[in-house]
Design a protein around this motif. Structure first.
Motif: not given
Length: 462
Positions: A6-11
């Motif tokens: 899972e790739f999350k919206l990064p900082d």
């Protein structure tokens, strides 16, 4: 065996906590390479493409175009290893697992590149890598809010019941979502989150508020005879978000915090225009008028450093800044932005022309990075391109001043004791009255006008 990561919206940095999905660059089933851009998002600072750190097959996307997601929310899932690495789509395969926020140690090193920052690639091995243990969850094809290819449409779901208040921590990531609920008096414990693991999103809060308002404002039936023939609509509502929202917040803060004042003067720009024509006729790269005005600004700020400063309101101190990072106002299809030319005081006219052109083109294309839009110490605003003579611009907080330049047009002017037609421009300076008084501001503006009228004045400081 394929592993679904899972790739999350990064900082996003710069204090940004949310981003709006503008355009998906990949579809479910597409094969993506490491560091390939997968989605274009818009923040309050800029529009950027987000690269994915995994290589494999996209199994799901989270959020439609136009959806606003908080940092840390899932963007997509990618199947890596096994059949995924050879380009075979994996969607809800038995035995596959989702590693939420998986690190390099959770996948083969050839299929993961490290942490991702918006606007920057991540190619190349990381200097240090940690192995992080995560709980795995079985993938249900097309489950949740994922966009998976299905043979038949999903059946309609019955309306979810209103949840009862719960004890314990409320699943909210975004501080803006918390603030919205707090300002509207909404108890987040009574909101059902539609995000992963019950995460409460802005859309959930807005839906709850809309439902409460509808229930409270439901009017009694009105006889048909009492309804007027023409019902006035409330007008179009345009959300203040993204770049427009960021500009609105900054301008409001500027007018709230800064006691600004404006002074202006007309100047004969005939000799400046002639000097520019002579430079460009001599060959080499063309010099822009904005670059010459920037050179004049930086020399004026060296004489009047009070205007290249900011105010620390908490400490009640004026902070004079050592370098001039010159912002310039640029109008784009997405709204007004202010790109920043770093160390403008050390650049030549040719270097300034080149940098202005680069940043202007990036602004038009929507590819400015947060770093291109922050850190300015003084702003140059050439509103003459809009065909107007003067303005009282709002200071670009937290700066202390802004120089405005109107259009340069032929006007009657007394030159050497004779009435003549000269190229005249109006210059205006809006300044923070806390950092200096009118004498300093007037001295700065008068020096700028003298340099416009007699460019040879600059030779004293070159």
């Amino acid at each position: 065996m394929a592993q679904v990561l899972e790739f999350k919206l990064p900082d996003l940095g710069e204090g940004l906590t949310e981003a709006e999905i503008v355009r998906w660059l990949v579809n479910v089933g597409d094969v993506v390479a490491i560091d390939q851009p997968v989605v274009e998002v818009e923040t309050a600072k800029a529009m950027v493409e987000v690269p994915c750190p995994y290589g494999g097959v996209v199994t799901a996307r989270f959020g439609e175009e136009g959806t606003e997601l908080p940092v840390g929310a899932p963007l997509l899932t990618v199947a890596v290893g096994g059949t995924a690495s050879s380009g075979t789509a994996v969607s809800g395969a038995a035995g596959a697992s989702v590693a939420s926020g998986a690190s390099a140690g959770d996948a083969e090193s050839s299929e993961y590149s490290g942490n991702v920052l918006v606007g920057y690639g991540t190619a190349g091995p990381a200097a240090r890598r940690r192995r992080v243990r995560h709980e795995s969850t079985a993938v249900a094809g097309g489950g949740g809010r994922t966009e998976a290819k299905a043979a038949a449409p999903a059946p309609a779901r019955a309306p979810a019941p209103v949840p009862a208040p719960v004890d314990g921590p409320v699943p909210v990531i975004s501080p803006l979502v918390r603030k919205l609920a707090r300002d509207k008096g909404l108890d987040l414990r009574e909101v059902r989150g539609s995000g992963p693991a019950g995460l409460i999103l802005r859309a959930d809060v807005e839906s709850a508020l809309a439902a409460a308002e509808t229930a409270a404002a439901r009017p009694a039936p009105v006889p048909a005879a009492a309804v007027p023939a023409v019902v006035a609509e409330g007008g179009e509502r345009v959300p203040l978000r993204g770049v427009r929202g960021a500009v609105a917040d900054k301008l409001s803060r500027s007018r709230t915090e800064i006691p600004d004042a404006t002074c202006w003067v007309d100047a004969d720009a005939t000799e400046l225009m002639a000097a520019r024509a002579a430079m460009n006729a001599a060959g080499g790269p063309k010099i822009s008028l904005l670059a010459l005005l920037a050179r004049i600004c930086t020399h004026a700020l060296a004489r009047y450093p009070e205007l290249n400063s900011t105010v620390d309101t908490a400490a009640r101190e004026i902070v004079r800044l050592p370098s001039v990072h010159l912002g310039f106002a640029a109008q784009t299809p997405r709204g007004l932005v202010v790109p920043v030319v770093r160390d403008a005081g050390t650049r030549t006219a040719e270097s300034l022309t080149e940098e202005f052109a680069r940043l202007t083109e990036s602004a038009r294309q929507g590819t400015l990075t947060p770093g291109d839009l922050t850190g300015g110490t003084f702003t140059l605003n050439n509103y003459g391109v809009f065909g107007v003579d003067g303005s009282t611009p709002i200071i670009n907080h937290p700066e202390a001043a802004m120089l405005g330049v109107g259009r340069i047009i032929p006007k009657p002017w007394v030159h050497e004791g004779e009435l003549a037609v000269r190229k005249v421009v109006q210059l205006s300076l809006t300044f923070d009255h806390r950092v200096c008084d009118g004498g300093t501001a007037g001295g700065f503006l008068r020096y700028v006008a003298d340099c416009v009228e007699h460019p040879a004045v600059l030779l004293r400081t070159l």
